[in-house]
Write an enzyme that holds these catalytic residues in place. Structure first.
Site: not given
Length: 326
Positions: A153, A205
């Site tokens: 990764s 949010k």
């Protein structure tokens, strides 16, 4: 002829002399105590300073570092061991200076970066990747990466900045993908009667709020972000190893392979050992380690309470403030 002293005067003088002798004895003892206390304080300060100085010298490699034989060829060595995350030992901020020193060692034949990492965050990984490219261009130094247990990764993103990548036959390699993990606590919170009181400005949010039901729009938004980061990752790998990669369709699925398989897929350049890389790539037998070493204090056993606190905070952070990871 002196007049004869009365008995009362004689007693008073004797008492006064005794008081003076007693006061002198107290002053003498006080001076001795002060001198002793001063010496103890000085000794304590000296011990503390010596401990911290030894710790600093050890962590910088001045004490306990590698000794290079006179006229011996060597390479600059930097080790990246563990997750690549902001605020951690392998963040860009923490190892930037060590990489700079390694590349700017004029006597070094090149730079060997030994990586043992499962990955990390996209930003930290890409910053290291870009910085390595800049250092190569600035110094003209030959950079080789050697993968240890894991080169996956974000660690693989860093590795593709190298001129060559070598691994062990069993090194887990690849995992060119992105993931983001979080947890949902709504059902559990409802059962125990806990309710979140979150006040926000902005309708989006509270995406993936762990105390709310999963919103399909939130999942779609997060997926689009992960897809974008994944494409950036793929572009970095292709730009760096375009002429070496095979056309295998599984290369960019997030899967990982052993070192042998990675060679066949073109993800790495070969199987090699540490000393083999020194000899074959640099014609050297020694390496000067520029890695930040843990100080002597950091080697002391961790207190269980501190470990538990850190583990708990990590779980909470991963559940409530998750970020994409490579």
């Amino acid at each position: 002829m002196e007049p004869e002293k009365s008995t009362e005067q004689t007693l008073i003088e004797a008492f006064t002399q005794q008081q003076r002798a007693f006061a002198d004895a107290i002053m003498t003892e006080t001076r001795k105590t002060r001198r002793s206390a001063n010496w103890r304080t000085f000794a304590f300060v000296l011990v503390v300073v010596s401990i911290f100085a030894t710790n600093m010298l050890y962590s910088t490699g001045i004490v306990g570092g590698t000794t290079i034989p006179k006229d011996g060829k060597y390479v600059s060595l930097v080790r990246l061991d563990g997750p690549i995350e902001a605020g951690q030992a392998n963040s860009f901020q923490q190892i930037e200076n060590h990489l700079y020193q390694a590349f700017h060692d004029k006597e070094a034949k090149g730079v060997l970066l030994v990586i043992n990492s499962p990955g990390g965050t996209p930003v930290q990984s890409h910053k290291l990747y870009k910085y390595l490219l800049d250092l190569k261009e600035e110094t003209g130094k030959h950079l080789v990466v050697l993968g240890d247990d894991m080169l996956t990764s974000g660690a693989y993103m860093v590795a593709v900045a190298a001129d060559k990548i070598f691994v062990n036959p069993s090194t887990l390699t690849g995992s060119i993908g992105v993931f983001q993990q979080s947890f949902g606590f709504k059902d559990l919170a409802d059962k125990v009667g806990v309710h979140a009181r979150t006040i926000v400005a902005g309708e989006n949010k509270r995406r993936l709020d762990p105390f709310l039901d999963t919103d399909p729009e939130d999942l779609q938004k997060v997926q689009s972000v992960l897809n974008d980061i994944h494409q950036q990752f793929i572009a970095v790998v292709k730009d760096s190893r375009a002429d070496k990669l095979t056309s295998d369709q599984n290369l960019f699925t997030g899967d990982y392979w052993t070192g042998h398989e990675a060679v066949e897929l073109g993800l790495v350049d070969g199987i090699e050992t540490y000393h083999g890389v020194l000899e074959s790539e640099f014609g050297a037998q020694h390496a000067l380690d520029y890695t930040q070493k843990p100080g002597l204090f950091s080697r002391l056993p961790r207190v269980a309470e501190a470990w538990l606190e850190n583990a708990t905070l990590n779980i909470i952070n991963s559940a409530t403030n998750s970020i994409p990871r490579l």
